[in-house]
Design a protein around this motif. Sequence first.
Motif, PDB file in Angstrom:
ATOM      1  N   PHE A   2       0.839  -1.189   0.000  1.00  0.00           N
ATOM      2  CA  PHE A   2       0.000   0.000   0.000  1.00  0.00           C
ATOM      3  C   PHE A   2       0.877   1.244   0.000  1.00  0.00           C
ATOM      4  O   PHE A   2       2.004   1.223   0.506  1.00  0.00           O
ATOM      5  CB  PHE A   2      -0.918   0.010   1.224  1.00  0.00           C
ATOM      6  N   GLY A   3       0.366   2.309  -0.596  1.00  0.00           N
ATOM      7  CA  GLY A   3       1.134   3.541  -0.673  1.00  0.00           C
ATOM      8  C   GLY A   3       0.282   4.756  -0.369  1.00  0.00           C
ATOM      9  O   GLY A   3      -0.952   4.666  -0.263  1.00  0.00           O
ATOM     10  N   LEU A   4       0.960   5.886  -0.227  1.00  0.00           N
ATOM     11  CA  LEU A   4       0.304   7.174  -0.044  1.00  0.00           C
ATOM     12  C   LEU A   4       0.403   7.918  -1.368  1.00  0.00           C
ATOM     13  O   LEU A   4       1.497   8.134  -1.882  1.00  0.00           O
ATOM     14  CB  LEU A   4       0.987   7.977   1.061  1.00  0.00           C
ATOM     15  N   ILE A   5      -0.733   8.311  -1.925  1.00  0.00           N
ATOM     16  CA  ILE A   5      -0.778   9.024  -3.190  1.00  0.00           C
ATOM     17  C   ILE A   5      -1.320  10.423  -2.912  1.00  0.00           C
ATOM     18  O   ILE A   5      -2.381  10.576  -2.310  1.00  0.00           O
ATOM     19  CB  ILE A   5      -1.660   8.286  -4.209  1.00  0.00           C
ATOM     20  N   VAL A   6      -0.572  11.444  -3.347  1.00  0.00           N
ATOM     21  CA  VAL A   6      -0.895  12.819  -2.955  1.00  0.00           C
ATOM     22  C   VAL A   6      -0.804  13.750  -4.153  1.00  0.00           C
ATOM     23  O   VAL A   6      -0.206  13.417  -5.185  1.00  0.00           O
ATOM     24  CB  VAL A   6       0.072  13.310  -1.856  1.00  0.00           C
ATOM     25  N   ASP A   7      -1.386  14.928  -3.997  1.00  0.00           N
ATOM     26  CA  ASP A   7      -1.190  16.019  -4.950  1.00  0.00           C
ATOM     27  C   ASP A   7       0.140  16.674  -4.600  1.00  0.00           C
ATOM     28  O   ASP A   7       0.252  17.426  -3.645  1.00  0.00           O
ATOM     29  CB  ASP A   7      -2.337  17.024  -4.835  1.00  0.00           C
ATOM     30  N   GLY A   8       1.172  16.369  -5.383  1.00  0.00           N
ATOM     31  CA  GLY A   8       2.512  16.832  -5.063  1.00  0.00           C
ATOM     32  C   GLY A   8       2.702  18.321  -5.156  1.00  0.00           C
ATOM     33  O   GLY A   8       3.703  18.855  -4.665  1.00  0.00           O
ATOM     34  N   ALA A   9       1.768  19.036  -5.805  1.00  0.00           N
ATOM     35  CA  ALA A   9       1.891  20.483  -5.914  1.00  0.00           C
ATOM     36  C   ALA A   9       1.249  21.210  -4.738  1.00  0.00           C
ATOM     37  O   ALA A   9       1.401  22.427  -4.601  1.00  0.00           O
ATOM     38  CB  ALA A   9       1.248  20.963  -7.223  1.00  0.00           C
ATOM     39  N   HIS A  10       0.545  20.478  -3.887  1.00  0.00           N
ATOM     40  CA  HIS A  10      -0.194  21.104  -2.786  1.00  0.00           C
ATOM     41  C   HIS A  10       0.762  21.636  -1.736  1.00  0.00           C
ATOM     42  O   HIS A  10       1.689  20.945  -1.305  1.00  0.00           O
ATOM     43  CB  HIS A  10      -1.147  20.091  -2.155  1.00  0.00           C
ATOM     44  N   ALA A  11       0.551  22.863  -1.311  1.00  0.00           N
ATOM     45  CA  ALA A  11       1.402  23.479  -0.294  1.00  0.00           C
ATOM     46  C   ALA A  11       1.361  22.655   0.992  1.00  0.00           C
ATOM     47  O   ALA A  11       0.293  22.280   1.470  1.00  0.00           O
ATOM     48  CB  ALA A  11       0.944  24.910  -0.018  1.00  0.00           C
ATOM     49  N   GLY A  12       2.509  22.352   1.534  1.00  0.00           N
ATOM     50  CA  GLY A  12       2.594  21.639   2.801  1.00  0.00           C
ATOM     51  C   GLY A  12       2.569  20.132   2.677  1.00  0.00           C
ATOM     52  O   GLY A  12       2.637  19.435   3.696  1.00  0.00           O
ATOM     53  N   VAL A  13       2.518  19.581   1.449  1.00  0.00           N
ATOM     54  CA  VAL A  13       2.410  18.129   1.319  1.00  0.00           C
ATOM     55  C   VAL A  13       3.659  17.429   1.837  1.00  0.00           C
ATOM     56  O   VAL A  13       3.584  16.368   2.461  1.00  0.00           O
ATOM     57  CB  VAL A  13       2.117  17.717  -0.140  1.00  0.00           C
ATOM     58  N   MET A 126       3.333   3.365   2.277  1.00  0.00           N
ATOM     59  CA  MET A 126       2.482   3.569   3.452  1.00  0.00           C
ATOM     60  C   MET A 126       3.112   2.833   4.633  1.00  0.00           C
ATOM     61  O   MET A 126       2.862   1.650   4.842  1.00  0.00           O
ATOM     62  CB  MET A 126       1.062   3.052   3.188  1.00  0.00           C
ATOM     63  N   ASN A 127       3.936   3.532   5.355  1.00  0.00           N
ATOM     64  CA  ASN A 127       4.541   2.985   6.579  1.00  0.00           C
ATOM     65  C   ASN A 127       5.263   4.104   7.307  1.00  0.00           C
ATOM     66  O   ASN A 127       5.645   5.105   6.701  1.00  0.00           O
ATOM     67  CB  ASN A 127       5.528   1.850   6.257  1.00  0.00           C
ATOM     68  N   GLU A 128       5.401   3.939   8.617  1.00  0.00           N
ATOM     69  CA  GLU A 128       6.237   4.873   9.352  1.00  0.00           C
ATOM     70  C   GLU A 128       7.698   4.607   8.988  1.00  0.00           C
ATOM     71  O   GLU A 128       8.066   3.483   8.639  1.00  0.00           O
ATOM     72  CB  GLU A 128       6.030   4.721  10.868  1.00  0.00           C
ATOM     73  N   ALA A 129       8.521   5.643   9.028  1.00  0.00           N
ATOM     74  CA  ALA A 129       9.918   5.515   8.612  1.00  0.00           C
ATOM     75  C   ALA A 129      10.612   4.389   9.370  1.00  0.00           C
ATOM     76  O   ALA A 129      10.505   4.287  10.599  1.00  0.00           O
ATOM     77  CB  ALA A 129      10.656   6.834   8.837  1.00  0.00           C
ATOM     78  N   GLY A 130      11.292   3.526   8.635  1.00  0.00           N
ATOM     79  CA  GLY A 130      12.043   2.434   9.241  1.00  0.00           C
ATOM     80  C   GLY A 130      11.250   1.173   9.484  1.00  0.00           C
ATOM     81  O   GLY A 130      11.827   0.130   9.798  1.00  0.00           O
ATOM     82  N   SER A 131       9.935   1.234   9.351  1.00  0.00           N
ATOM     83  CA  SER A 131       9.117   0.046   9.593  1.00  0.00           C
ATOM     84  C   SER A 131       8.830  -0.671   8.273  1.00  0.00           C
ATOM     85  O   SER A 131       9.001  -0.115   7.183  1.00  0.00           O
ATOM     86  CB  SER A 131       7.806   0.421  10.285  1.00  0.00           C
ATOM     87  N   THR A 132       8.375  -1.900   8.380  1.00  0.00           N
ATOM     88  CA  THR A 132       8.109  -2.727   7.208  1.00  0.00           C
ATOM     89  C   THR A 132       6.955  -2.159   6.380  1.00  0.00           C
ATOM     90  O   THR A 132       5.981  -1.639   6.936  1.00  0.00           O
ATOM     91  CB  THR A 132       7.772  -4.160   7.648  1.00  0.00           C
ATOM     92  N   ALA A 142      -5.564   0.190   9.687  1.00  0.00           N
ATOM     93  CA  ALA A 142      -5.097   0.663  10.997  1.00  0.00           C
ATOM     94  C   ALA A 142      -4.187   1.885  10.824  1.00  0.00           C
ATOM     95  O   ALA A 142      -4.254   2.839  11.617  1.00  0.00           O
ATOM     96  CB  ALA A 142      -4.353  -0.457  11.721  1.00  0.00           C
ATOM     97  N   PHE A 143      -3.341   1.874   9.806  1.00  0.00           N
ATOM     98  CA  PHE A 143      -2.464   3.014   9.525  1.00  0.00           C
ATOM     99  C   PHE A 143      -3.304   4.260   9.237  1.00  0.00           C
ATOM    100  O   PHE A 143      -3.019   5.350   9.754  1.00  0.00           O
ATOM    101  CB  PHE A 143      -1.568   2.686   8.331  1.00  0.00           C
ATOM    102  N   CYS A 144      -4.330   4.110   8.413  1.00  0.00           N
ATOM    103  CA  CYS A 144      -5.184   5.248   8.075  1.00  0.00           C
ATOM    104  C   CYS A 144      -5.898   5.796   9.309  1.00  0.00           C
ATOM    105  O   CYS A 144      -6.043   7.011   9.473  1.00  0.00           O
ATOM    106  CB  CYS A 144      -6.194   4.850   7.003  1.00  0.00           C
ATOM    107  N   ARG A 145      -6.338   4.914  10.191  1.00  0.00           N
ATOM    108  CA  ARG A 145      -6.991   5.380  11.423  1.00  0.00           C
ATOM    109  C   ARG A 145      -6.009   6.141  12.291  1.00  0.00           C
ATOM    110  O   ARG A 145      -6.351   7.188  12.854  1.00  0.00           O
ATOM    111  CB  ARG A 145      -7.580   4.192  12.182  1.00  0.00           C
TER     112      ARG A 145
END
Length: 237
Positions: A2-13, A126-132, A142-145
């Motif tokens: 799973f991944g995080l997909i974002v609007d890369g041009a959005h301020a603060g992303v 989609m993971n916290e840095a350093g985690s699987t 659970a990550f989204c929550r």
Amino acid sequence: MFGLIVDGAHAGVAERIMAIKGAGRGFKPLGICVGAQELIDLIDAASLPPEVQRLLGTPWFAAELACMIAVRAPAHPTHRIPEHLISENQGRQWVQVFDPRRMPGTFGFIEALWHAGVQWVAATSMNEAGSTEIVEIEDAAAFCRRHSMPLLFESSAPHNALGSLPILELNGEGLRLDRQGIIALADLERAVGLSIDASKPIPAHFPPMQVPAGLLDDLSPAAATRTLVGLLYPDAK
């Protein structure tokens, strides 16, 4: 995965991604989702060795190989990329790009964002840095929550390997494997047709896709690439 997909041009992303994934991620570029020609246009090919320039000039590099690796390379000096999608290292600006067109399910969502006018669709794991990396829907939910994220979808046609795309760095010395992933080094070298410096890659959390012994023997880089793509994304059109 799973991944995080974002609007890369959005301020603060970029700051939001850092808040979600943690400071351990460091300021690394998000992967920009682009089509084949734009992928090449964003790279400063002139700063790369001749053999890497020739690799970039092959029609199958961006059209096929870049759908199963993330490409990290110096950004073209006239790029229009938002600043927070660029990282700086040793005085150079770097961009990270990949072509999502063969990723079943995921590409339909990314294509809808493009059609809606989101020019700089960007992604990260989609993971916290350093985690699987997260590969199960229950863990993704659970990550989204945890991070109050309102949208989650699961592809109906996952690829045939767990984990992240390898990151192939194109630099002034040649090719370097920055991160291991779903394609084994030996198979990736057959697809690229060049040797890859794999002395200090970030290790993978999952084993790479299993390729039948001898399947890639005597194949050209283009044919090896097409074979690997077919194995990885069997349901892709």
